[in-house]
Design an enzyme around this catalytic site. Sequence first.
Site, short mmCIF file in Angstrom:
data_model
loop_
_atom_site.label_atom_id
_atom_site.label_comp_id
_atom_site.label_asym_id
_atom_site.label_seq_id
_atom_site.Cartn_x
_atom_site.Cartn_y
_atom_site.Cartn_z
N PRO A 20 -74.37 13.82 50.87
CA PRO A 20 -73.51 12.55 51.33
C PRO A 20 -73.73 12.22 52.81
CG PRO A 20 -71.93 14.80 51.11
CD PRO A 20 -73.24 14.96 50.74
N ASN A 21 -73.72 10.87 52.96
CA ASN A 21 -74.06 10.31 54.21
C ASN A 21 -75.20 10.48 54.86
OD1 ASN A 21 -71.22 9.23 54.11
ND2 ASN A 21 -70.40 11.28 54.30
N ARG A 28 -75.87 6.37 61.58
CA ARG A 28 -74.49 7.30 61.81
C ARG A 28 -74.45 8.07 62.89
NH1 ARG A 28 -74.19 12.67 58.10
NH2 ARG A 28 -72.02 13.06 58.22
N TYR A 33 -76.73 13.06 65.21
CA TYR A 33 -77.67 13.45 64.05
C TYR A 33 -79.09 12.92 64.46
CZ TYR A 33 -73.64 15.02 61.27
OH TYR A 33 -72.59 15.48 60.89
N ASN A 84 -79.95 19.96 52.59
CA ASN A 84 -79.15 19.60 53.39
C ASN A 84 -77.84 19.08 52.48
OD1 ASN A 84 -77.30 18.72 55.42
ND2 ASN A 84 -78.77 17.73 56.70
N ALA A 87 -71.65 17.34 54.15
CA ALA A 87 -70.11 17.73 54.39
C ALA A 87 -70.05 18.76 53.00
CB ALA A 87 -69.45 16.62 54.31
N HIS A 90 -69.61 22.72 53.25
CA HIS A 90 -68.35 23.40 53.69
C HIS A 90 -67.40 23.46 52.80
CE1 HIS A 90 -70.57 22.44 57.24
NE2 HIS A 90 -70.63 21.27 57.08
N ASP A 97 -72.60 27.90 43.26
CA ASP A 97 -73.14 28.45 41.90
C ASP A 97 -74.36 27.86 41.49
OD1 ASP A 97 -70.72 29.93 41.95
OD2 ASP A 97 -69.71 28.39 40.38
N GLU A 108 -81.63 26.23 53.69
CA GLU A 108 -80.57 25.56 53.97
C GLU A 108 -80.76 24.69 55.41
OE1 GLU A 108 -76.83 27.26 54.40
OE2 GLU A 108 -75.89 25.56 55.21
N HIS A 110 -79.65 21.90 58.39
CA HIS A 110 -78.94 20.94 58.99
C HIS A 110 -79.24 20.32 60.28
CE1 HIS A 110 -75.54 22.03 56.55
NE2 HIS A 110 -76.07 23.43 56.67
N LEU A 111 -79.30 19.07 60.52
CA LEU A 111 -79.63 18.38 61.73
C LEU A 111 -79.08 18.86 62.88
CD1 LEU A 111 -79.56 15.14 59.75
CD2 LEU A 111 -81.67 15.72 60.97
N SER A 112 -77.65 18.84 62.84
CA SER A 112 -77.03 19.23 63.82
C SER A 112 -76.62 20.90 63.95
CB SER A 112 -75.50 18.57 63.89
OG SER A 112 -74.74 19.12 62.81
N ARG A 117 -69.75 22.91 66.41
CA ARG A 117 -69.02 21.82 66.39
C ARG A 117 -67.52 22.11 65.85
NH1 ARG A 117 -72.23 17.72 62.63
NH2 ARG A 117 -70.47 16.46 63.31
N ARG A 121 -66.71 23.17 60.01
CA ARG A 121 -68.02 23.04 59.81
C ARG A 121 -68.87 24.43 59.86
NH1 ARG A 121 -69.38 17.61 59.61
NH2 ARG A 121 -67.76 16.60 60.96
C1 DQA Z 1 -75.02 18.36 58.43
C2 DQA Z 1 -73.80 18.72 59.10
C3 DQA Z 1 -72.50 18.88 58.39
O1 DQA Z 1 -71.37 19.38 58.86
C4 DQA Z 1 -72.06 17.38 58.08
O2 DQA Z 1 -71.14 16.95 57.13
C5 DQA Z 1 -73.40 16.57 57.59
C6 DQA Z 1 -74.64 16.83 58.27
C7 DQA Z 1 -76.12 18.12 59.46
O3 DQA Z 1 -77.29 17.83 58.95
O4 DQA Z 1 -76.16 18.30 60.50
O5 DQA Z 1 -73.26 15.33 56.78
O6 DQA Z 1 -75.25 18.61 57.21
#
Ligand code: DQA
Length: 158
Positions: A20-21, A28, A33, A84, A87, A90, A97, A108, A110-112, A117, A121
Amino acid sequence: MAPKAPKNSTTFPIYVLNGPNLNLLGTREPEVYGYNTLADIQKAVTARAKAHGLTVAFKQSNHEGVLVDWIQEARIKGCGVILNAGAYTHTSVALLDACRALTNPLIEVHLSNPYKRENYRRRSFIAEAADAMICGLGAAGYVIAVDAMAGLLKEQKE
Ligand code: DQA
């Protein structure tokens, strides 16, 4: 490392799944990010996979169940997965599963760096099923994940 993927896994695309997002990347919270869009990342990932003789199925959804479906699809085909989960990382036992049921490598991304943080997270459900995690490197983390996935899939074939 113990082999996980079936020997034919390099003939199928690597699934690069985004939660998501992540469709909003570039606009964003760019200070968190970065300024790369998801289309930029898709381009970079596809080019790197090609250099390894691999292809990519690059997807994004804001919906948890859709992500579960794609992870199951990767499982059936025997594909490696780069995930990725945004959210849902978490919160989602459903994604955990689905990831646990994979028989092929899972990385896995993650950009950040979630560990720098907010406290909420710092828990990743995905990490419990992942072979590796790459975080805090922005878009470059996806490209590094492709290199790592290529290595894991090659190990399998040998
Ligand atoms: C994220 C980190 C997550 O905590 C956050 O909710 C995201 C992006 C990252 O790529 O850093 O949507 O997965």
